[in-house]
Design a protein around this motif. Structure first.
Motif, PDB file in Angstrom:
ATOM      1  N   PRO A  75      22.167   0.308  13.467  1.00 67.82           N
ATOM      2  CA  PRO A  75      22.035   1.599  14.163  1.00 67.82           C
ATOM      3  C   PRO A  75      22.428   2.763  13.253  1.00 67.82           C
ATOM      4  CG  PRO A  75      23.174   0.000  15.541  1.00 67.82           C
ATOM      5  CD  PRO A  75      23.050  -0.613  14.176  1.00 67.82           C
ATOM      6  N   GLY A  76      21.642   3.848  13.325  1.00 69.55           N
ATOM      7  CA  GLY A  76      21.912   5.040  12.533  1.00 69.55           C
ATOM      8  C   GLY A  76      21.331   5.004  11.129  1.00 69.55           C
ATOM      9  N   GLN A  77      20.781   3.880  10.709  1.00 68.29           N
ATOM     10  CA  GLN A  77      20.187   3.769   9.383  1.00 68.29           C
ATOM     11  C   GLN A  77      18.660   3.767   9.500  1.00 68.29           C
ATOM     12  OE1 GLN A  77      21.177   0.190   7.284  1.00 68.29           O
ATOM     13  NE2 GLN A  77      20.538   1.011   5.323  1.00 68.29           N
ATOM     14  N   GLU A  78      18.002   4.351   8.494  1.00 68.75           N
ATOM     15  CA  GLU A  78      16.544   4.337   8.459  1.00 68.75           C
ATOM     16  C   GLU A  78      16.066   3.372   7.393  1.00 68.75           C
ATOM     17  OE1 GLU A  78      14.998   8.296   7.982  1.00 68.75           O
ATOM     18  OE2 GLU A  78      14.864   8.519  10.148  1.00 68.75           O
ATOM     19  N   VAL A  79      14.892   2.779   7.632  1.00 73.09           N
ATOM     20  CA  VAL A  79      14.272   1.878   6.664  1.00 73.09           C
ATOM     21  C   VAL A  79      12.867   2.391   6.373  1.00 73.09           C
ATOM     22  CG1 VAL A  79      15.588  -0.142   7.388  1.00 73.09           C
ATOM     23  CG2 VAL A  79      13.417   0.362   8.500  1.00 73.09           C
ATOM     24  N   THR A  80      12.331   1.995   5.240  1.00 68.95           N
ATOM     25  CA  THR A  80      10.969   2.365   4.872  1.00 68.95           C
ATOM     26  C   THR A  80      10.012   1.336   5.445  1.00 68.95           C
ATOM     27  OG1 THR A  80      11.771   3.384   2.853  1.00 68.95           O
ATOM     28  CG2 THR A  80       9.441   2.846   2.941  1.00 68.95           C
ATOM     29  N   VAL A  81       8.967   1.793   6.118  1.00 66.89           N
ATOM     30  CA  VAL A  81       7.994   0.901   6.735  1.00 66.89           C
ATOM     31  C   VAL A  81       6.853   0.672   5.742  1.00 66.89           C
ATOM     32  CG1 VAL A  81       6.406   0.583   8.661  1.00 66.89           C
ATOM     33  CG2 VAL A  81       8.597   1.740   9.022  1.00 66.89           C
ATOM     34  N   GLU A  82       6.664  -0.596   5.368  1.00 65.91           N
ATOM     35  CA  GLU A  82       5.663  -0.972   4.381  1.00 65.91           C
ATOM     36  C   GLU A  82       4.270  -1.015   5.018  1.00 65.91           C
ATOM     37  OE1 GLU A  82       5.381  -4.377   0.923  1.00 65.91           O
ATOM     38  OE2 GLU A  82       6.793  -4.610   2.563  1.00 65.91           O
ATOM     39  N   ASP A  83       3.259  -0.594   4.258  1.00 65.65           N
ATOM     40  CA  ASP A  83       1.871  -0.619   4.715  1.00 65.65           C
ATOM     41  C   ASP A  83       1.203  -1.877   4.175  1.00 65.65           C
ATOM     42  OD1 ASP A  83      -0.715  -0.204   5.479  1.00 65.65           O
ATOM     43  OD2 ASP A  83      -0.951   1.720   4.463  1.00 65.65           O
ATOM     44  N   LEU A  84       1.132  -2.926   4.985  1.00 68.16           N
ATOM     45  CA  LEU A  84       0.584  -4.200   4.536  1.00 68.16           C
ATOM     46  C   LEU A  84      -0.927  -4.171   4.368  1.00 68.16           C
ATOM     47  CD1 LEU A  84       2.844  -6.656   6.535  1.00 68.16           C
ATOM     48  CD2 LEU A  84       3.012  -5.962   4.143  1.00 68.16           C
ATOM     49  N   ARG A  85      -1.576  -3.096   4.807  1.00 69.03           N
ATOM     50  CA  ARG A  85      -3.019  -2.972   4.574  1.00 69.03           C
ATOM     51  C   ARG A  85      -3.333  -2.811   3.091  1.00 69.03           C
ATOM     52  NH1 ARG A  85      -4.832   2.043   7.662  1.00 69.03           N
ATOM     53  NH2 ARG A  85      -3.070   2.784   6.468  1.00 69.03           N
ATOM     54  N   THR A  86      -2.313  -2.463   2.298  1.00 71.09           N
ATOM     55  CA  THR A  86      -2.548  -2.248   0.869  1.00 71.09           C
ATOM     56  C   THR A  86      -2.444  -3.537   0.048  1.00 71.09           C
ATOM     57  OG1 THR A  86      -0.240  -1.618   0.461  1.00 71.09           O
ATOM     58  CG2 THR A  86      -1.802   0.153   0.963  1.00 71.09           C
ATOM     59  N   GLN A  87      -2.477  -4.690   0.719  1.00 70.24           N
ATOM     60  CA  GLN A  87      -2.591  -5.933  -0.037  1.00 70.24           C
ATOM     61  C   GLN A  87      -3.894  -5.886  -0.816  1.00 70.24           C
ATOM     62  OE1 GLN A  87      -2.305  -9.119   2.802  1.00 70.24           O
ATOM     63  NE2 GLN A  87      -0.154  -9.384   2.366  1.00 70.24           N
ATOM     64  N   LEU A  88      -3.858  -6.373  -2.047  1.00 72.52           N
ATOM     65  CA  LEU A  88      -5.043  -6.254  -2.883  1.00 72.52           C
ATOM     66  C   LEU A  88      -5.355  -7.562  -3.581  1.00 72.52           C
ATOM     67  CD1 LEU A  88      -4.206  -5.963  -6.204  1.00 72.52           C
ATOM     68  CD2 LEU A  88      -3.039  -4.018  -5.187  1.00 72.52           C
ATOM     69  N   VAL A  89      -6.536  -7.603  -4.133  1.00 72.06           N
ATOM     70  CA  VAL A  89      -6.975  -8.731  -4.947  1.00 72.06           C
ATOM     71  C   VAL A  89      -7.841  -8.161  -6.062  1.00 72.06           C
ATOM     72  CG1 VAL A  89      -9.000  -9.213  -3.523  1.00 72.06           C
ATOM     73  CG2 VAL A  89      -8.006 -11.040  -4.863  1.00 72.06           C
ATOM     74  N   HIS A  90      -7.745  -8.759  -7.240  1.00 70.36           N
ATOM     75  CA  HIS A  90      -8.602  -8.357  -8.360  1.00 70.36           C
ATOM     76  C   HIS A  90      -9.882  -9.167  -8.260  1.00 70.36           C
ATOM     77  CE1 HIS A  90      -5.642  -5.960 -10.660  1.00 70.36           C
ATOM     78  NE2 HIS A  90      -4.809  -6.665  -9.927  1.00 70.36           N
ATOM     79  N   ALA A  91     -11.016  -8.497  -8.230  1.00 70.31           N
ATOM     80  CA  ALA A  91     -12.299  -9.169  -8.119  1.00 70.31           C
ATOM     81  C   ALA A  91     -12.629  -9.881  -9.424  1.00 70.31           C
ATOM     82  CB  ALA A  91     -13.392  -8.173  -7.758  1.00 70.31           C
ATOM     83  N   VAL A  92     -13.290 -11.006  -9.318  1.00 72.73           N
ATOM     84  CA  VAL A  92     -13.731 -11.742 -10.501  1.00 72.73           C
ATOM     85  C   VAL A  92     -15.001 -11.083 -11.019  1.00 72.73           C
ATOM     86  CG1 VAL A  92     -14.526 -13.955 -11.368  1.00 72.73           C
ATOM     87  CG2 VAL A  92     -12.730 -13.874  -9.629  1.00 72.73           C
ATOM     88  N   LEU A  93     -14.994 -10.724 -12.278  1.00 76.33           N
ATOM     89  CA  LEU A  93     -16.168 -10.098 -12.883  1.00 76.33           C
ATOM     90  C   LEU A  93     -16.954 -11.145 -13.646  1.00 76.33           C
ATOM     91  CD1 LEU A  93     -14.549  -6.850 -14.271  1.00 76.33           C
ATOM     92  CD2 LEU A  93     -15.889  -7.098 -12.194  1.00 76.33           C
ATOM     93  N   GLU A  94     -18.252 -11.174 -13.428  1.00 78.99           N
ATOM     94  CA  GLU A  94     -19.114 -12.102 -14.136  1.00 78.99           C
ATOM     95  C   GLU A  94     -19.741 -11.438 -15.327  1.00 78.99           C
ATOM     96  OE1 GLU A  94     -21.889 -14.048 -11.597  1.00 78.99           O
ATOM     97  OE2 GLU A  94     -20.452 -14.269  -9.971  1.00 78.99           O
ATOM     98  N   ASP A  95     -19.876 -12.174 -16.401  1.00 74.97           N
ATOM     99  CA  ASP A  95     -20.519 -11.628 -17.605  1.00 74.97           C
ATOM    100  C   ASP A  95     -22.001 -11.398 -17.337  1.00 74.97           C
ATOM    101  OD1 ASP A  95     -18.181 -11.710 -19.049  1.00 74.97           O
ATOM    102  OD2 ASP A  95     -18.532 -13.747 -19.759  1.00 74.97           O
ATOM    103  N   GLY A  96     -22.530 -10.374 -17.979  1.00 72.79           N
ATOM    104  CA  GLY A  96     -23.965 -10.163 -17.861  1.00 72.79           C
ATOM    105  C   GLY A  96     -24.267  -8.884 -17.219  1.00 72.79           C
TER     106      GLY A  96
END
Length: 96
Positions: A75-96
């Protein structure tokens, strides 16, 4: 940036991009950024429906946190609320 003090800034880490959702290192800070060191990369935020094409030297920055909210456990303390929508993935790039 003025909402979050500089004392909350973490250390710089160099990590390899991951192509599996949930395993990408998006960090757990209030802000996150990616600097593209490879020739090219594609970062996909599937929960937001956004794909960003990066080239070497490009910087992408976004907030990982929405706002401050009252703590449920301290009580009386604030916390930062994380935005889980910002989960990311690096796309696999194909040569060519």
């Amino acid at each position: 940036w003025e909402q979050f003090p500089l004392s909350h800034m973490g250390q710089l880490r160099l990590v390899r991009g991951n192509t599996t959702l949930g395993l990408a290192n998006r960090s757990c800070g209030q802000r996150c950024l990616i600097i593209c060191l490879s020739e090219q990369d594609t970062v996909h935020f599937p929960h937001l429906g956004i794909r960003v094409a990066l080239r070497r030297g490009d910087l992408l920055e976004w907030p990982n946190a929405w706002f401050h909210a009252p703590s449920r456990t301290t009580p009386g303390q604030e916390v930062t609320v994380e935005d889980l929508r910002t989960q990311l993935v690096h796309a696999v790039l194909e040569d060519g």
